[in-house]
Design an enzyme around this catalytic site. Sequence first.
Site, PDB file in Angstrom:
ATOM      1  N   SER A  24     -37.909  40.493  18.179  1.00  0.00           N
ATOM      2  CA  SER A  24     -37.745  41.388  17.029  1.00  0.00           C
ATOM      3  C   SER A  24     -38.869  42.402  16.864  1.00  0.00           C
ATOM      4  O   SER A  24     -38.788  43.263  15.984  1.00  0.00           O
ATOM      5  CB  SER A  24     -37.582  40.573  15.747  1.00  0.00           C
ATOM      6  OG  SER A  24     -36.284  40.023  15.677  1.00  0.00           O
ATOM      7  N   LYS A  27     -37.691  45.875  16.706  1.00  0.00           N
ATOM      8  CA  LYS A  27     -37.237  46.539  15.480  1.00  0.00           C
ATOM      9  C   LYS A  27     -38.112  47.727  15.069  1.00  0.00           C
ATOM     10  O   LYS A  27     -37.577  48.781  14.682  1.00  0.00           O
ATOM     11  CB  LYS A  27     -37.142  45.525  14.330  1.00  0.00           C
ATOM     12  CG  LYS A  27     -35.972  44.560  14.442  1.00  0.00           C
ATOM     13  CD  LYS A  27     -35.930  43.618  13.246  1.00  0.00           C
ATOM     14  CE  LYS A  27     -34.651  42.779  13.234  1.00  0.00           C
ATOM     15  NZ  LYS A  27     -34.586  41.836  14.368  1.00  0.00           N
ATOM     16  N   TYR A 128     -33.677  38.881   5.785  1.00  0.00           N
ATOM     17  CA  TYR A 128     -33.912  39.332   7.160  1.00  0.00           C
ATOM     18  C   TYR A 128     -32.608  39.232   7.922  1.00  0.00           C
ATOM     19  O   TYR A 128     -32.027  38.142   8.025  1.00  0.00           O
ATOM     20  CB  TYR A 128     -34.989  38.447   7.793  1.00  0.00           C
ATOM     21  CG  TYR A 128     -35.491  38.923   9.132  1.00  0.00           C
ATOM     22  CD1 TYR A 128     -36.159  40.130   9.260  1.00  0.00           C
ATOM     23  CD2 TYR A 128     -35.318  38.144  10.271  1.00  0.00           C
ATOM     24  CE1 TYR A 128     -36.637  40.556  10.486  1.00  0.00           C
ATOM     25  CE2 TYR A 128     -35.798  38.561  11.500  1.00  0.00           C
ATOM     26  CZ  TYR A 128     -36.452  39.764  11.600  1.00  0.00           C
ATOM     27  OH  TYR A 128     -36.927  40.191  12.818  1.00  0.00           O
TER      28      TYR A 128
END
Length: 246
Positions: A24, A27, A128
């Site tokens: 992640s 991101k 999230y």
Amino acid sequence: GAFGVADASNARPLTTDAIFRIASMTKPVTSVAAMQLLEQGRFSLEDPAEKYLPELAHLSVFESFDPKTGTYTVRPAKKKVTIRHLLTHTSGLGYNFTSPIVRDFKPRAGEEYPAGPLLFEPGDQWVYGTGVDWMGRLVESISGKTLEEYFRERIFAPLAMNDTFYNVPDGKPRRLVAVHRRRIDGTFERDPNQPPVSVTRFNGGGGLASTASDYTHFLQMLLNHGSLDGNRVLKPETVDLFFANQ
């Protein structure tokens, strides 16, 4: 410097040029790409996401969910998901590892949900979730490039991030660090399910591989208000917006 092992199964030592699957930490890269398009006037943060991603039109919201039986009720969302919602994890879209409802939800026969159902009305709460995954698809849709192409051209090349990619090139997999899991006693073992080193569909929410050095370049750019070594990636005011309390 580097210490430890890159693979617990054979004690291969970690090196300073080791390539990690950064999951992640993809991101923020996707978010920078989106903010570059924002600077170009290609969209507004308050635009409904469905304007660019038809799958996010006509979304439903969970009214109830029984964890024992999986029985659920949904209703049409009263508000539209905006690009700001996607970037700030306030869209109502979750991951199966952040929401037991998303994890256990199984649509009834004949029902299809390209996205969602949402866990709450857009903008009402924070969880999230897959918002930045969808932003990756939006970047591809607006730019006309794959994420791998766009990132290479507009972010990785200007920042000399030469060891960051979705698909690890030939000759470099030997530098790839294995994914490990922690045993109950605290020691590590190699996860038998290693992520693929080659993909054809690129995810804005995860999937990049990078080195500590490369990712430091990316972070230095943000800390330096959008530029590094004379190469500007974002305007200073965009970086301020990036770090503002949302």
